[in-house]
Design a protein around this motif. Sequence first.
Motif, PDB file in Angstrom:
ATOM      1  N   ALA A   1      -9.293   4.309  -2.155  1.00 23.51           N
ATOM      2  CA  ALA A   1      -9.751   4.687  -0.850  1.00 23.51           C
ATOM      3  C   ALA A   1     -10.760   4.060  -0.326  1.00 23.51           C
ATOM      4  CB  ALA A   1      -9.699   6.237  -0.839  1.00 23.51           C
ATOM      5  N   LEU A  56      -8.059   2.924   4.464  1.00 22.07           N
ATOM      6  CA  LEU A  56      -7.104   3.406   3.570  1.00 22.07           C
ATOM      7  C   LEU A  56      -7.234   4.713   2.898  1.00 22.07           C
ATOM      8  CD1 LEU A  56      -6.498   0.386   4.005  1.00 22.07           C
ATOM      9  CD2 LEU A  56      -6.182   0.027   1.470  1.00 22.07           C
ATOM     10  N   ALA A  57      -6.431   5.633   3.175  1.00 20.17           N
ATOM     11  CA  ALA A  57      -6.704   7.033   2.567  1.00 20.17           C
ATOM     12  C   ALA A  57      -5.987   7.329   1.559  1.00 20.17           C
ATOM     13  CB  ALA A  57      -6.450   7.962   3.700  1.00 20.17           C
ATOM     14  N   ARG A  58      -6.210   8.293   0.488  1.00 16.54           N
ATOM     15  CA  ARG A  58      -5.362   8.406  -0.706  1.00 16.54           C
ATOM     16  C   ARG A  58      -3.897   8.723  -0.152  1.00 16.54           C
ATOM     17  NH1 ARG A  58     -10.870   9.407  -0.944  1.00 16.54           N
ATOM     18  NH2 ARG A  58     -11.691   9.552  -2.852  1.00 16.54           N
ATOM     19  N   ARG A 115       0.879  -1.058  -0.164  1.00 14.45           N
ATOM     20  CA  ARG A 115      -0.127  -0.023  -0.003  1.00 14.45           C
ATOM     21  C   ARG A 115       0.638   1.386  -0.048  1.00 14.45           C
ATOM     22  NH1 ARG A 115      -4.806   2.348  -1.431  1.00 14.45           N
ATOM     23  NH2 ARG A 115      -5.127   4.060  -0.402  1.00 14.45           N
ATOM     24  N   PRO A 168     -11.803   7.064   5.344  1.00 18.13           N
ATOM     25  CA  PRO A 168     -10.566   7.833   5.432  1.00 18.13           C
ATOM     26  C   PRO A 168     -11.009   9.162   5.622  1.00 18.13           C
ATOM     27  CG  PRO A 168     -11.118   6.924   3.306  1.00 18.13           C
ATOM     28  CD  PRO A 168     -12.035   6.471   4.119  1.00 18.13           C
ATOM     29  N   LEU A 209     -15.209   8.005  -3.993  1.00 20.80           N
ATOM     30  CA  LEU A 209     -14.210   7.514  -4.693  1.00 20.80           C
ATOM     31  C   LEU A 209     -14.498   7.575  -6.270  1.00 20.80           C
ATOM     32  CD1 LEU A 209     -11.191   5.919  -4.794  1.00 20.80           C
ATOM     33  CD2 LEU A 209     -12.444   3.744  -5.026  1.00 20.80           C
TER      34      LEU A 209
END
Lengths: 239, 239
Positions: B208, B117-119, A161, B195, A226
Amino acid sequence: MSSTATTSATGSADSYTPTDRTVPTRSRQRASYDRALVHAILDEGYVCHLGFLRDGAPVVLPTLYGRIGERLYVHGSTGSRPLRMAGVPAPTPDTDAETDTGLPVCLTVTHVDGLVLARSAFHHSLNYRSVVVHGTAHQVTDPEELRAALDALVDQVVPGRAADSRPADAKELAATAVIRLDLEEVSAKVRAGGPNDDAEDLTLPHWAGVVPVAPRTGTPVPSADLDPAISLPAYLTAL
Amino acid sequence: MSSTATTSATGSADSYTPTDRTVPTRSRQRASYDRALVHAILDEGYVCHLGFLRDGAPVVLPTLYGRIGERLYVHGSTGSRPLRMAGVPAPTPDTDAETDTGLPVCLTVTHVDGLVLARSAFHHSLNYRSVVVHGTAHQVTDPEELRAALDALVDQVVPGRAADSRPADAKELAATAVIRLDLEEVSAKVRAGGPNDDAEDLTLPHWAGVVPVAPRTGTPVPSADLDPAISLPAYLTAL
């Protein structure tokens, strides 16, 4: 994470040297100092329980960790309790490493593998694998080490990741603190197998055995915002 | 386990009173003192991480716990480290409760609910629910309380199991030590949701969202020596 075969100051290439506090008072046959086993247990997880002192009393907080070779990195903002309590200075360009006296910690990682149901209440147990690390944690101040540690922390949760996210910028790096703990005084403990009922209990009419337990990851849920053109990356379908 | 609505010495029927050490230094919006929430988090688990001091240094060990109302019970043999280190006497009929000065502990229970999970690497996080209990643990010496605590410990792992196993006999009770920790100085912490990326990161080409995580119990594996006539009890098929 990395499986770099660095040898620490204590211990051989294959194992850590037992110390007074890494030799358990009970169930010594369950303790291990095997380096590969310790690494494997650590690499299977990403949440540790970090113990430290605050005003002389113990505090245990769950937090993320990452491993690079013989070092663990633990995440926290510069305002977080472990770092502030240790009097560890915030990372500034002119931080003098010698002012960092370090934070005595105990870092524990535990995986539960099964519920062990014996005929007798007394012999009920858990199958588990745990690692306990004793030592003094120090703040990471070197920018290159800090970046590597942050990558390790992200990749510990989802391997692959770190390369698929925006790296921390200077402002974010300044707002992030990471502490480092060397793997020197380390032990693993493993309990596996079925119940150990006494011979005279074997004919009792109670079910006996093991209920396996393991973490399960579900179907990833994309953020509402997203871009639908972004598909699920391979490192997530592999989870 | 039991949801007896006992009110502790501190706090109302609905919530615990915050103290200096239960108010977090960061993310205060994630902290809660709600009694029902604390109970629910505790009742969903059975493994805690118990922190205490040994020779002035922190130690964190995974161990089983059970809840009865506003008390937690933590299991260990009379030879186990927390009890011996505290100088807590072994349970004998003539143990004087006044010689038990108690063991300062921090008991933490954590459930991981999702990988966030973020950018940006910086905004990666976990969804979790945790409870942190500060206090002084005391050894249980009253035989009736000890039996109830052992039942609670077994039922915490598998509800209904205590009634379907052979209770501890006098010898086993003597070899077992349980410490008690009152729920008084307690906080919960919860992180949920997606996120929190910065607005300028929303168009980055990184997936994300949240990967759900939960423990899964597998198919129970009977002991090799189990009488085949004993079928799987209902409380196990319900898991």
